[in-house]
Scaffold this motif. Structure first.
Motif, short mmCIF file in Angstrom:
data_model
loop_
_atom_site.label_atom_id
_atom_site.label_comp_id
_atom_site.label_asym_id
_atom_site.label_seq_id
_atom_site.Cartn_x
_atom_site.Cartn_y
_atom_site.Cartn_z
N SER A 55 0.71 -1.06 -0.07
CA SER A 55 -0.01 0.19 -0.14
C SER A 55 0.97 1.33 -0.22
O SER A 55 1.85 1.40 0.76
N GLN A 56 0.69 2.18 -0.98
CA GLN A 56 1.56 3.23 -1.03
C GLN A 56 0.75 4.47 -1.59
O GLN A 56 -0.06 4.55 -2.39
N TYR A 57 0.93 5.75 -1.35
CA TYR A 57 0.33 6.90 -1.61
C TYR A 57 0.76 7.01 -3.16
O TYR A 57 2.04 6.96 -3.42
N ALA A 64 -3.64 6.30 -1.21
CA ALA A 64 -2.92 5.07 -1.31
C ALA A 64 -3.66 4.16 -2.07
O ALA A 64 -4.70 3.98 -2.11
N LEU A 66 -3.54 -0.29 -3.28
CA LEU A 66 -2.92 -1.50 -3.06
C LEU A 66 -2.33 -2.17 -4.32
O LEU A 66 -3.06 -2.26 -5.37
N GLU A 67 -1.15 -2.53 -4.35
CA GLU A 67 -0.40 -2.83 -5.76
C GLU A 67 0.41 -4.03 -5.48
O GLU A 67 0.91 -4.34 -4.31
N LYS A 140 1.59 -5.76 2.70
CA LYS A 140 0.33 -6.72 3.25
C LYS A 140 0.64 -8.18 2.54
O LYS A 140 0.98 -8.19 1.38
N GLU A 155 -11.63 -2.20 -3.77
CA GLU A 155 -10.51 -2.33 -2.98
C GLU A 155 -9.18 -2.12 -3.72
O GLU A 155 -8.14 -1.39 -3.41
N ILE A 156 -9.07 -2.89 -4.86
CA ILE A 156 -7.97 -2.75 -5.52
C ILE A 156 -8.21 -2.11 -7.03
O ILE A 156 -9.06 -2.63 -7.60
#
Length: 173
Positions: A55-57, A64, A66-67, A140, A155-156
């Motif tokens: 998770s990154q901004y 953020a 999720l990647e 994660k 969510e993704i």
């Protein structure tokens, strides 16, 4: 299909660059902005039935995301070396890498070609490398089935991550 370049000129040169191109395609003249981007890597890091996500901004999305772990291939670096470096920097693991897929991320305007790898036989690296200035990453571990559900629940929302998860779910290697 007949394509002929008429003119190409760089209008910005930086970490990414942009050029304006005029070309003819089947007798029609077209003007197009092209973003020049280094090739990149993405990694599906698998441990048992879980995959690593970060998770990154992301400034462009202003939130953020999720990647999968991913990043640019630096000058002089091979795709495998870049994947190893990105795993080290982003998740603090190394492992056995197998090439999986290659795809253009946005071929309508961008030259970036991503090399996707699957990483298995993972082991933790005692000290992670320095992250890039714009990275503030939370790692994660997510069950593959849960990751697939996150792709459909919203969510993704990162396209490379959705494509990688669904491709791996259909054809695990």
């Amino acid at each position: 299909m007949r394509v002929k370049l008429i003119e190409s000129r760089k209008v910005y040169d930086g970490e990414v660059s942009m050029r304006l191109e005029r070309f003819s395609i089947n007798g029609r003249t077209v003007d197009k902005e092209i973003v020049e981007h280094r090739p990149s890597v993405g990694i599906i890091a698998v441990e048992d039935d879980r995959i690593f996500l970060v998770s990154q901004y992301r400034r462009a999305a202003d939130r953020a995301l999720l990647e999968i772990p991913a990043g640019k291939i630096e000058e002089g670096e091979t795709p495998v070396a870049a994947a190893k470096r990105e795993m080290d920097e982003e998740i603090g693991y190394s492992g056995t890498l197998k090439p999986f897929l290659k795809w253009y991320l946005a071929p309508g305007y961008d030259t970036e070609l991503m090399h996707l790898f699957v990483a298995k036989n993972l082991h933790r690296i005692p000290s992670r490398r320095e992250m890039d200035d714009d990275e503030d990453i939370a790692v994660k571990k997510v069950r593959l089935d849960a990751a697939v559900k996150k792709c459909f629940s919203g969510e993704i929302t990162d396209a490379k991550t959705i494509a990688a998860i669904l491709a791996y779910r259909l054809k695990p290697i």
